[in-house]
Scaffold this active site. Structure first.
Site, PDB file in Angstrom:
ATOM      1  N   HIS A  84      24.468  54.274  81.892  1.00  0.00           N
ATOM      2  CA  HIS A  84      25.482  55.183  81.759  1.00  0.00           C
ATOM      3  C   HIS A  84      25.909  56.182  83.086  1.00  0.00           C
ATOM      4  O   HIS A  84      26.866  56.178  83.690  1.00  0.00           O
ATOM      5  CB  HIS A  84      25.294  56.113  80.480  1.00  0.00           C
ATOM      6  CG  HIS A  84      24.994  55.775  79.368  1.00  0.00           C
ATOM      7  ND1 HIS A  84      23.886  55.737  78.646  1.00  0.00           N
ATOM      8  CD2 HIS A  84      25.755  54.812  78.504  1.00  0.00           C
ATOM      9  CE1 HIS A  84      24.062  55.065  77.230  1.00  0.00           C
ATOM     10  NE2 HIS A  84      25.312  54.397  77.357  1.00  0.00           N
ATOM     11  N   SER A 114      20.819  51.804  74.823  1.00  0.00           N
ATOM     12  CA  SER A 114      19.842  52.823  74.372  1.00  0.00           C
ATOM     13  C   SER A 114      18.833  52.302  73.294  1.00  0.00           C
ATOM     14  O   SER A 114      17.830  52.566  73.134  1.00  0.00           O
ATOM     15  CB  SER A 114      20.797  53.811  73.963  1.00  0.00           C
ATOM     16  OG  SER A 114      21.370  54.422  74.744  1.00  0.00           O
ATOM     17  N   ARG A 129      29.508  45.682  80.375  1.00  0.00           N
ATOM     18  CA  ARG A 129      28.325  45.031  80.944  1.00  0.00           C
ATOM     19  C   ARG A 129      28.145  43.488  80.824  1.00  0.00           C
ATOM     20  O   ARG A 129      27.971  42.707  81.651  1.00  0.00           O
ATOM     21  CB  ARG A 129      27.161  45.781  80.251  1.00  0.00           C
ATOM     22  CG  ARG A 129      26.902  47.002  80.379  1.00  0.00           C
ATOM     23  CD  ARG A 129      25.911  47.607  79.295  1.00  0.00           C
ATOM     24  NE  ARG A 129      26.444  47.551  77.893  1.00  0.00           N
ATOM     25  CZ  ARG A 129      26.087  47.593  76.800  1.00  0.00           C
ATOM     26  NH1 ARG A 129      24.684  47.882  76.740  1.00  0.00           N
ATOM     27  NH2 ARG A 129      26.783  47.585  75.750  1.00  0.00           N
ATOM     28  N   LYS A 177      26.087  55.037  63.568  1.00  0.00           N
ATOM     29  CA  LYS A 177      24.564  55.118  63.744  1.00  0.00           C
ATOM     30  C   LYS A 177      24.172  56.436  63.510  1.00  0.00           C
ATOM     31  O   LYS A 177      24.412  57.328  63.145  1.00  0.00           O
ATOM     32  CB  LYS A 177      24.428  54.994  65.517  1.00  0.00           C
ATOM     33  CG  LYS A 177      25.190  54.047  66.293  1.00  0.00           C
ATOM     34  CD  LYS A 177      25.240  54.208  67.751  1.00  0.00           C
ATOM     35  CE  LYS A 177      25.754  52.758  68.079  1.00  0.00           C
ATOM     36  NZ  LYS A 177      25.846  52.786  69.840  1.00  0.00           N
TER      37      LYS A 177
HETATM   38  N1  COA Z   1      24.516  51.190  80.225  1.00  0.00           N
HETATM   39  C1  COA Z   1      23.656  51.120  79.415  1.00  0.00           C
HETATM   40  N2  COA Z   1      23.831  51.126  78.074  1.00  0.00           N
HETATM   41  C2  COA Z   1      25.134  51.332  77.763  1.00  0.00           C
HETATM   42  C3  COA Z   1      26.120  51.343  78.752  1.00  0.00           C
HETATM   43  C4  COA Z   1      25.897  51.436  80.149  1.00  0.00           C
HETATM   44  N3  COA Z   1      26.742  51.263  80.907  1.00  0.00           N
HETATM   45  N4  COA Z   1      27.443  51.204  77.999  1.00  0.00           N
HETATM   46  C5  COA Z   1      27.104  51.153  76.744  1.00  0.00           C
HETATM   47  N5  COA Z   1      25.819  51.181  76.448  1.00  0.00           N
HETATM   48  C6  COA Z   1      25.271  51.008  75.243  1.00  0.00           C
HETATM   49  C7  COA Z   1      24.899  52.192  74.439  1.00  0.00           C
HETATM   50  O1  COA Z   1      23.844  52.886  74.957  1.00  0.00           O
HETATM   51  C8  COA Z   1      24.925  51.945  73.203  1.00  0.00           C
HETATM   52  O2  COA Z   1      23.596  51.347  72.885  1.00  0.00           O
HETATM   53  P1  COA Z   1      23.325  51.351  71.305  1.00  0.00           P
HETATM   54  O3  COA Z   1      24.040  50.614  70.317  1.00  0.00           O
HETATM   55  O4  COA Z   1      21.785  50.731  71.462  1.00  0.00           O
HETATM   56  O5  COA Z   1      22.880  52.963  70.982  1.00  0.00           O
HETATM   57  C9  COA Z   1      26.133  50.773  73.176  1.00  0.00           C
HETATM   58  O6  COA Z   1      25.880  50.062  74.353  1.00  0.00           O
HETATM   59  C10 COA Z   1      27.305  51.077  72.674  1.00  0.00           C
HETATM   60  O7  COA Z   1      27.223  52.293  72.343  1.00  0.00           O
HETATM   61  P2  COA Z   1      28.181  53.312  73.251  1.00  0.00           P
HETATM   62  O8  COA Z   1      28.531  53.139  74.532  1.00  0.00           O
HETATM   63  O9  COA Z   1      27.683  54.588  72.861  1.00  0.00           O
HETATM   64  O10 COA Z   1      29.347  53.335  72.333  1.00  0.00           O
HETATM   65  P3  COA Z   1      29.391  53.697  70.872  1.00  0.00           P
HETATM   66  O11 COA Z   1      30.009  52.020  70.298  1.00  0.00           O
HETATM   67  O12 COA Z   1      28.288  54.276  70.174  1.00  0.00           O
HETATM   68  O13 COA Z   1      30.445  54.818  70.749  1.00  0.00           O
HETATM   69  C11 COA Z   1      32.722  55.540  70.397  1.00  0.00           C
HETATM   70  C12 COA Z   1      31.770  54.498  70.219  1.00  0.00           C
HETATM   71  C13 COA Z   1      31.817  57.133  70.057  1.00  0.00           C
HETATM   72  C14 COA Z   1      33.067  55.970  71.680  1.00  0.00           C
HETATM   73  C15 COA Z   1      33.688  55.228  69.361  1.00  0.00           C
HETATM   74  O14 COA Z   1      32.984  54.873  68.152  1.00  0.00           O
HETATM   75  C16 COA Z   1      34.601  56.298  69.104  1.00  0.00           C
HETATM   76  O15 COA Z   1      35.558  56.684  69.846  1.00  0.00           O
HETATM   77  N6  COA Z   1      34.668  57.194  67.960  1.00  0.00           N
HETATM   78  C17 COA Z   1      35.575  58.176  67.450  1.00  0.00           C
HETATM   79  C18 COA Z   1      36.104  57.761  66.425  1.00  0.00           C
HETATM   80  C19 COA Z   1      37.656  57.130  66.912  1.00  0.00           C
HETATM   81  O16 COA Z   1      38.260  57.562  67.506  1.00  0.00           O
HETATM   82  N7  COA Z   1      37.500  55.800  66.370  1.00  0.00           N
HETATM   83  C20 COA Z   1      38.677  55.006  66.728  1.00  0.00           C
HETATM   84  C21 COA Z   1      38.481  54.316  68.013  1.00  0.00           C
HETATM   85  S1  COA Z   1      38.571  52.630  67.792  1.00  0.00           S
END
Ligand code: COA
Length: 162
Positions: free
Chosen positions: A19, A130, A92, A43
């Site tokens: 990140h 994560s 990624r 989650k």
């Molecule tokens: N390095 C390491 N890990 C990474 C990474 C990076 N560069 N980029 C992503 N990841 C990992 C995260 O740690 C996470 O791991 P986990 O699933 O093991 O916890 C996973 O990849 C993806 O998660 P993250 O990047 O945190 O995104 P998310 O999918 O949890 O979050 C939101 C998505 C919050 C952005 C999205 O759900 C959102 O916008 N929600 C708001 C509601 C909304 O507007 N919805 C409509 C949009 S479609």
């Protein structure tokens, strides 16, 4: 570069070097980057929202042009309220693509003026997420290559409590 403010949303449970790599790249491209922690995701995070915010603020305290905030509800509404024209996401591997593509197009449908920009983290971090960090820490493994020392200490403390 016409767009000044970008948001980098995620769950950050916890923040990893992957990140941070994306945040550094975004900070080079935009005047201001808001690292945006999602309160309500499907989650069940290990760390509370306050813990995730504190952890990220600690790690990013010396980075210029980067701030940290949290949100609930629709991402594009937050972006609109804060005049952010760009959503940054890390890409990624090919496996990320379908989900990211779907999110980007949904967000575009909801707010056509906001663009999603994908940044590719350093190769060494492409396997990282994560869940893997939490799993290794839970099983007593060394996560020092994955997260900063302050995050590692919080992980140890948290897992000892639980
Ligand atoms: N390095 C390491 N890990 C990474 C990474 C990076 N560069 N980029 C992503 N990841 C990992 C995260 O740690 C996470 O791991 P986990 O699933 O093991 O916890 C996973 O990849 C993806 O998660 P993250 O990047 O945190 O995104 P998310 O999918 O949890 O979050 C939101 C998505 C919050 C952005 C999205 O759900 C959102 O916008 N929600 C708001 C509601 C909304 O507007 N919805 C409509 C949009 S479609």
């Amino acid at each position: 570069m016409k767009r000044k403010i970008a948001i980098y949303p995620g769950t950050f449970d916890p923040i990893t070097f992957g990140h941070i790599d994306v945040i550094d790249r975004a900070a080079e491209l935009f005047q201001h980057v808001i690292v945006l922690v999602a309160k309500n995701t499907s989650k069940a995070p290990l760390f509370t929202i306050d813990e995730r915010l504190a952890m990220i603020r600690e790690v990013l305290r010396n980075k210029k042009g980067v701030s940290v905030d949290c949100f609930d509800g629709l991402l594009v509404e937050y972006a609109g309220r804060h005049k952010a024209g760009v959503i940054v996401r890390g890409l990624r591997a090919v496996s990320d693509f379908e989900y990211e593509f779907q999110m980007a197009l949904t967000n575009r449908k909801l707010a056509p003026a906001i663009d999603t920009v994908f940044l590719v983290p350093r190769e060494g971090y492409t396997y990282l997420n994560s869940s893997i960090v939490r799993e290794v820490a839970r099983l007593g493994g060394d996560v020092s290559d994955f997260v900063p020392g302050s995050v590692q200490r919080r992980l140890t403390r948290k897992l000892r409590q639980g």
